[in-house]
Structures are given as structure tokens and as C-alpha cells.
Design an enzyme around this catalytic site. Structure first.
Site, PDB file in Angstrom:
ATOM      1  N   ARG A   1      -3.518  -8.916  12.480  1.00 33.17           N
ATOM      2  CA  ARG A   1      -3.933  -7.820  11.594  1.00 33.17           C
ATOM      3  C   ARG A   1      -4.781  -8.342  10.434  1.00 33.17           C
ATOM      4  O   ARG A   1      -5.708  -7.692   9.984  1.00 33.17           O
ATOM      5  CB  ARG A   1      -2.699  -7.067  11.063  1.00 33.17           C
ATOM      6  CG  ARG A   1      -2.022  -6.241  12.136  1.00 33.17           C
ATOM      7  CD  ARG A   1      -0.716  -5.663  11.658  1.00 33.17           C
ATOM      8  NE  ARG A   1      -0.897  -4.537  10.758  1.00 33.17           N
ATOM      9  CZ  ARG A   1       0.063  -4.005  10.028  1.00 33.17           C
ATOM     10  NH1 ARG A   1       1.286  -4.501  10.083  1.00 33.17           N
ATOM     11  NH2 ARG A   1      -0.171  -2.976   9.259  1.00 33.17           N
TER      12      ARG A   1
ATOM     13  N   ARG B   1      10.171  -7.753   6.024  1.00 36.11           N
ATOM     14  CA  ARG B   1      10.065  -6.299   5.973  1.00 36.11           C
ATOM     15  C   ARG B   1      10.923  -5.623   7.048  1.00 36.11           C
ATOM     16  O   ARG B   1      10.967  -6.056   8.196  1.00 36.11           O
ATOM     17  CB  ARG B   1       8.594  -5.932   6.189  1.00 36.11           C
ATOM     18  CG  ARG B   1       8.285  -4.532   5.753  1.00 36.11           C
ATOM     19  CD  ARG B   1       6.864  -4.483   5.325  1.00 36.11           C
ATOM     20  NE  ARG B   1       6.073  -3.844   6.358  1.00 36.11           N
ATOM     21  CZ  ARG B   1       5.138  -2.945   6.081  1.00 36.11           C
ATOM     22  NH1 ARG B   1       4.880  -2.596   4.841  1.00 36.11           N
ATOM     23  NH2 ARG B   1       4.456  -2.411   7.051  1.00 36.11           N
TER      24      ARG B   1
ATOM     25  N   LYS C   1       0.812  -1.215   0.000  1.00 38.62           N
ATOM     26  CA  LYS C   1       0.000   0.000   0.000  1.00 38.62           C
ATOM     27  C   LYS C   1       0.850   1.272   0.000  1.00 38.62           C
ATOM     28  O   LYS C   1       0.637   2.159  -0.826  1.00 38.62           O
ATOM     29  CB  LYS C   1      -0.910  -0.073   1.237  1.00 38.62           C
ATOM     30  CG  LYS C   1      -1.747   1.120   1.518  1.00 38.62           C
ATOM     31  CD  LYS C   1      -2.805   0.781   2.573  1.00 38.62           C
ATOM     32  CE  LYS C   1      -2.268   0.392   3.944  1.00 38.62           C
ATOM     33  NZ  LYS C   1      -1.705   1.488   4.717  1.00 38.62           N
TER      34      LYS C   1
ATOM     35  N   ARG D   1       9.178  -3.611  12.504  1.00 42.01           N
ATOM     36  CA  ARG D   1       8.129  -2.913  13.245  1.00 42.01           C
ATOM     37  C   ARG D   1       7.384  -3.904  14.121  1.00 42.01           C
ATOM     38  O   ARG D   1       7.135  -5.022  13.716  1.00 42.01           O
ATOM     39  CB  ARG D   1       7.156  -2.260  12.256  1.00 42.01           C
ATOM     40  CG  ARG D   1       6.944  -0.809  12.524  1.00 42.01           C
ATOM     41  CD  ARG D   1       6.309  -0.134  11.353  1.00 42.01           C
ATOM     42  NE  ARG D   1       4.967  -0.666  11.088  1.00 42.01           N
ATOM     43  CZ  ARG D   1       4.223  -0.272  10.055  1.00 42.01           C
ATOM     44  NH1 ARG D   1       4.692   0.630   9.213  1.00 42.01           N
ATOM     45  NH2 ARG D   1       3.026  -0.772   9.874  1.00 42.01           N
TER      46      ARG D   1
ATOM     47  N   ARG E   1     -11.026   2.257   7.462  1.00 45.58           N
ATOM     48  CA  ARG E   1     -10.748   0.846   7.718  1.00 45.58           C
ATOM     49  C   ARG E   1     -11.897   0.155   8.433  1.00 45.58           C
ATOM     50  O   ARG E   1     -11.804  -1.045   8.706  1.00 45.58           O
ATOM     51  CB  ARG E   1      -9.492   0.730   8.593  1.00 45.58           C
ATOM     52  CG  ARG E   1      -8.227   0.410   7.791  1.00 45.58           C
ATOM     53  CD  ARG E   1      -7.058   0.591   8.731  1.00 45.58           C
ATOM     54  NE  ARG E   1      -5.960  -0.276   8.476  1.00 45.58           N
ATOM     55  CZ  ARG E   1      -4.725   0.172   8.210  1.00 45.58           C
ATOM     56  NH1 ARG E   1      -4.481   1.450   8.079  1.00 45.58           N
ATOM     57  NH2 ARG E   1      -3.737  -0.680   8.070  1.00 45.58           N
TER      58      ARG E   1
END
Ligand code: AMP
Length: 213
Positions: A166, A122, A13, A155, A88
Site C-alpha cells: 500500500r 491495528r 486518517k 484487516r 487517490r
């Protein structure tokens, strides 16, 4: 042009948001980045948001809606905006309807296992928010940000257990928005399981089909 991006975690995104915002010359408004800044600055919003964010949950609608209403009133949103991570939830979508209806909502689609695979590689820069992937998009020297030299981190909300949480949250809270915007005729699906370039081409095609919105 008013664009909103809906996507599960790790759909790329942020990466896609950057070129879309440049192409249409509209500000990219990332609720995640705004909330992380609140956390870093230890504001009241940050204190309230931190725990939910670390656990992969959504921050409360009241906080996010208020933050976004203030942001969307700013001068730079007059000619449009790109919402990166908002709305969201259905409540957020309804709140947005009463102020700024998007022209188009892009839905970046990626399968669950691909998401978990991507997230585990990531790395992000805690200083300038640059994002890397140890296989797909590595920094020049391991664990060091190319842009500002800070040490890269994983993160908290990218850890596998949190990613699965999530994903669950996405399915429960965010996926109803797909039908909501489909019914309004403004949702465009973008296949996003391939490379960054493939996803970009798919998104460009979806935006081109909009004609002169
Ligand atoms: P992101 O950078 O968009 O992946 O967002 C990181 C985290 O910020 C999310 O996992 C949520 O905890 C929080 N967040 C971002 N956008 C929203 C939103 N629209 N509503 C509630 N929480 C959000």
C-alpha cells in the site's frame, strides 16, 4: 466547507476525519468504508473490488469515480463534505475537478517505518468499523470491540506485506496529488507522526489558517 484528506496508510486518517466532520458539520465520505460495505453486501462493485483491496492495491478508477460521483450528488453534500480517501489517483483528482473542487486538501505526513509499526498493532471491528491499536488505543478487553462487543480482527490489508504494498502504491499513484494541489495553492501539510492529539492540534492549526473559506 469541502475538504479532502490525502494520506499514506495508517496516518490516522479515519480518526482525524471524525472530528473534522463533526466540527464543520459535514458528512464524512470514506471510499474505503463504502467499498468494504460493497464487499460485505456482495454487490457487483464489491466482487470487483475485493481482490484489489485484499492485495493492498487501488480499486479501479472507473469504479471509484462512478461511486463517488453518485455519492457527491446526494443532498447531504450540499453544504460541503469531507473526503476520507478520495481522490487517490490523478485521474480521480481530475474527475473531482470537473464536479466538486475541494476548498482545502489536508496532507497527513508520516514516515514509512512509523506506518509499518502502527499498522502491525491495528485492530478493527468487522461489525461497526471501530479502530483500535493494541498499544496506543487498546479496547477495554483484549480483542473485543468496546462499542458493539464483536471480536476484533486484523484487516487483511493491514498485514505487513500488504502495508508495504500500500505504501508503494501511495508513492506511485497518490503522491503526485501533493504537487497537483500544492500548485493550486490548496494543499496544507499536517505533521502526523506524533500522537492522535498532536496530529489533531496540527490539523486544527492548518484549518484555522484558512480563515473564512
Ligand atoms: P482506506 O480505508 O481508505 O484505507 O481504503 C481501503 C482500501 O480501499 C484501499 O487500500 C483501496 O484498495 C480501496 N480504496 C479506498 N479508497 C480508494 C480510492 N479512492 N481509489 C481506489 N481504491 C480505493
Amino acid at each position: 466547507m469541502k475538504i479532502a484528506l490525502i494520506s499514506p496508510p495508517a496516518s490516522g486518517k479515519g480518526t482525524q476525519a471524525k472530528w473534522i466532520s463533526r466540527k464543520f458539520d459535514i458528512p464524512r465520505i470514506s471510499t474505503g468504508a463504502m467499498l468494504r460495505k460493497h464487499v460485505a453486501d456482495r454487490t457487483e462493485v464489491g466482487m470487483l473490488a475485493q481482490e484489489d483491496m485484499n492485495q493492498g492495491k487501488l480499486v479501479s478508477d472507473d469504479i471509484v469515480i462512478k461511486m463517488m460521483e453518485a455519492r457527491l450528488r446526494k443532498e447531504d453534500c450540499k453544504n460541503g463534505f469531507l473526503l476520507d480517501g478520495y481522490p487517490r489517483t490523478m485521474r480521480q483528482a481530475r474527475a473531482l475537478e470537473s464536479t466538486e473542487v475541494p476548498d482545502v486538501v489536508l496532507y497527513l505526513e508520516v514516515g514509512d517505518e512509523e506506518i509499518v509499526r502502527r499498522m502491525s498493532g491495528r485492530r478493527v471491528c468487522p461489525n461497526c468499523e471501530a479502530v483500535y491499536h493494541i498499544i496506543n488505543d487498546p479496547p477495554e478487553s483484549e480483542d473485543v470491540c468496546d462499542k458493539c462487543g464483536s471480536k476484533l480482527i486484523i484487516r487483511e490489508d493491514d498485514k505487513e506485506e500488504t502495508v508495504r504494498k500500500r505504501l508503494e502504491v501511495f508513492k506511485e499513484e497518490t503522491s503526485p496529488l501533493v504537487s497537483f494541489y500544492t500548485e493550486k495553492g490548496i494543499l496544507r501539510r499536517v505533521e502526523a507522526s506524533g500522537s492522535i492529539e498532536e496530529t489533531r492540534n496540527n490539523a486544527e492549526r492548518a484549518l484555522e489558517q484558512l480563515g473564512n473559506l
